[in-house]
Design a protein around this motif. Sequence first.
Motif, short mmCIF file in Angstrom:
data_model
loop_
_atom_site.label_atom_id
_atom_site.label_comp_id
_atom_site.label_asym_id
_atom_site.label_seq_id
_atom_site.Cartn_x
_atom_site.Cartn_y
_atom_site.Cartn_z
N VAL A 147 0.84 -1.20 0.00
CA VAL A 147 0.00 0.00 0.00
C VAL A 147 0.87 1.25 0.00
N GLN A 148 1.86 1.28 0.89
CA GLN A 148 2.71 2.46 0.96
C GLN A 148 3.49 2.66 -0.34
N ARG A 149 3.97 1.58 -0.93
CA ARG A 149 4.71 1.72 -2.18
C ARG A 149 3.84 2.31 -3.28
N VAL A 150 2.61 1.81 -3.40
CA VAL A 150 1.70 2.32 -4.44
C VAL A 150 1.37 3.79 -4.18
N VAL A 151 1.10 4.12 -2.94
CA VAL A 151 0.75 5.51 -2.61
C VAL A 151 1.94 6.43 -2.88
N ASP A 152 3.13 6.01 -2.49
CA ASP A 152 4.32 6.84 -2.75
C ASP A 152 4.53 7.04 -4.25
N ALA A 153 4.31 5.98 -5.03
CA ALA A 153 4.49 6.09 -6.49
C ALA A 153 3.50 7.06 -7.10
N HIS A 154 2.35 7.28 -6.45
CA HIS A 154 1.34 8.22 -6.97
C HIS A 154 1.45 9.59 -6.31
N GLY A 155 2.53 9.84 -5.58
CA GLY A 155 2.73 11.15 -4.98
C GLY A 155 1.85 11.44 -3.79
N GLY A 156 1.36 10.40 -3.12
CA GLY A 156 0.49 10.59 -1.97
C GLY A 156 1.17 10.19 -0.67
N ALA B 269 -8.62 0.45 14.05
CA ALA B 269 -7.58 1.16 13.30
C ALA B 269 -8.22 1.95 12.17
N LEU B 270 -7.68 3.11 11.92
CA LEU B 270 -8.11 3.96 10.80
C LEU B 270 -6.88 4.22 9.93
N LEU B 271 -6.95 3.73 8.70
CA LEU B 271 -5.87 3.96 7.75
C LEU B 271 -6.36 4.96 6.71
N ARG B 272 -5.58 6.03 6.55
CA ARG B 272 -5.97 7.13 5.67
C ARG B 272 -4.94 7.30 4.56
N VAL B 273 -5.46 7.43 3.34
CA VAL B 273 -4.61 7.62 2.16
C VAL B 273 -5.00 8.96 1.52
N ASP B 274 -3.99 9.80 1.29
CA ASP B 274 -4.20 11.08 0.59
C ASP B 274 -3.48 11.01 -0.76
N LEU B 275 -4.25 11.25 -1.84
CA LEU B 275 -3.69 11.26 -3.19
C LEU B 275 -3.97 12.60 -3.84
N PRO B 276 -3.06 13.10 -4.68
CA PRO B 276 -3.33 14.36 -5.39
C PRO B 276 -4.52 14.21 -6.32
N ALA B 277 -5.49 15.10 -6.21
CA ALA B 277 -6.66 15.06 -7.07
C ALA B 277 -6.32 15.64 -8.44
N ALA B 278 -7.11 15.26 -9.43
CA ALA B 278 -6.92 15.74 -10.81
C ALA B 278 -8.25 16.25 -11.34
N ALA B 279 -8.18 17.09 -12.36
CA ALA B 279 -9.40 17.59 -12.98
C ALA B 279 -10.05 16.49 -13.81
N PRO B 280 -11.39 16.39 -13.81
CA PRO B 280 -12.06 15.38 -14.64
C PRO B 280 -11.73 15.59 -16.11
N PRO B 281 -11.74 14.53 -16.92
CA PRO B 281 -11.39 14.67 -18.34
C PRO B 281 -12.26 15.68 -19.06
N ALA B 282 -13.57 15.72 -18.78
CA ALA B 282 -14.46 16.65 -19.47
C ALA B 282 -14.08 18.08 -19.14
N LEU B 283 -13.74 18.34 -17.86
CA LEU B 283 -13.35 19.69 -17.46
C LEU B 283 -12.02 20.07 -18.08
#
Length: 475
Positions: free
Chosen positions: A427-436, A448-462
Amino acid sequence: MSLRLTRWWRRRSLRARLTVIAATAIAVSVFLAFQVASELLGRQLRGAAEDQLRADSRVLAAEAERAGPAQVQLPPYPGAGRLVRVILPDGSVRTPAGQPALPPVSEEAGRVVRGGPADLMESDDSEEGHIVYTLRAGGGAVQVARAADDSPVNQFGFGMLLIGLLCVAGGALVGRTVARTGLAPIDRLTAAAVRVAQTRDLDADIPDEGGGEIRRLIQSINDMLAALRDSRRAQRLLAEDAAHELKTPLTSLRLNVELLIRLDRRGTLDSALPAESRTRLLNDLGAQVAELSTLAAELTDLARGDVSDESTEVLDLADVVVAAATRARSRVPDIEVALDVTSVWVSGRPAALQRAVLNLVDNASKWSPADQPVQVRLRAEGASAVIEVDDAGPGIDAADVPRVFDRFYRADSARALPGSGLGLSIVQRVVDAHGGRVAVARSVRGGALLRVDLPAAAPPALTAHRAAGEDDAVR
């Protein structure tokens, strides 16, 4: 020919190329300097000769004005140097006795005699290449000529040729010396790189020397060696940890299989192992095989690191979370997974993100009581997409929190539960690879509460709408 020359040039060493370039640059410079100097010298010599012809013509013209062109006393021919001639009004000419013949009077010179221009400077096309100056005087004209003398220019050119050859030779020598001196750090760098390749000693950093591009190159290679050292260390640790983790299930599996084989060879399998014991043993074997399969799959996924053929795309993270929850329900039917998701777009690899969410849900499923669901939430928070997975289990001890994402780490309370200790590491490796980033906290339900923060992106239509708007603005 051009292709052959290109191939020859590419086969030359950098030192040889620099030597050829230096010699060629000096040769071209000397050639251009020779051309300019020869032109300037020729103009200067011609200008001096023309000035001398004008001075001599004025003296002869003054005498022709006093005595007339037919009676003017012509100076005797000195045997070399200037030539003189008087053109009478009827077009006939007078020359000193013994003087070589001059070219015929040109039409332009005839116009001077007939009252055209007062004087004329011209060059004939004869082999000697005379410079002839015509000056009107006493109803006729006087001419003074001199053969063009190219010997000073030729002597100058020969001297420049010798100087050019010496300069080219010196330039080649200087170029080779400069190339050897300038490329000395490269030679030492090459030798160090060859030594590292031969000895496989990644701990031998290349000494930092020189400046500018050389220093940056050495620093880049040292950074590469450091990355290789880290990679080798990580591989060694992974192999050691994998060997340690595989030892227990393999030993247990081998002992159970040897027991079955030994009893079967003796023919006492049915008597020594009642049906209930045999069923329990076979179930243990199946569980051990499943554990080994899971461990092998997770080791493979972990060993791959960030190397993946999966392309990055803009995707709705809600679809990934729902798919992961569906897979988790099929793997652990007794555990309920409660979803509370909203559409949040991110840029990432769908399969890797789904694996990370699935590992989070699987980890929570081990601890959550059967009557308490695993809660999975997805929401947008500022510029981040936030995934939260919590359970109603006993939670994670404070002493275990710093190591919960380490490879193969399992808390003492988790030793009896199935798992390899690799799920949260993946999990940590995947999150780190995505800049989170991923963090552990205590749930309001006590688990236990596990929280993942990932950078959001604009929707394709927007994104497409904004691009279209920018194009319209440009138009």
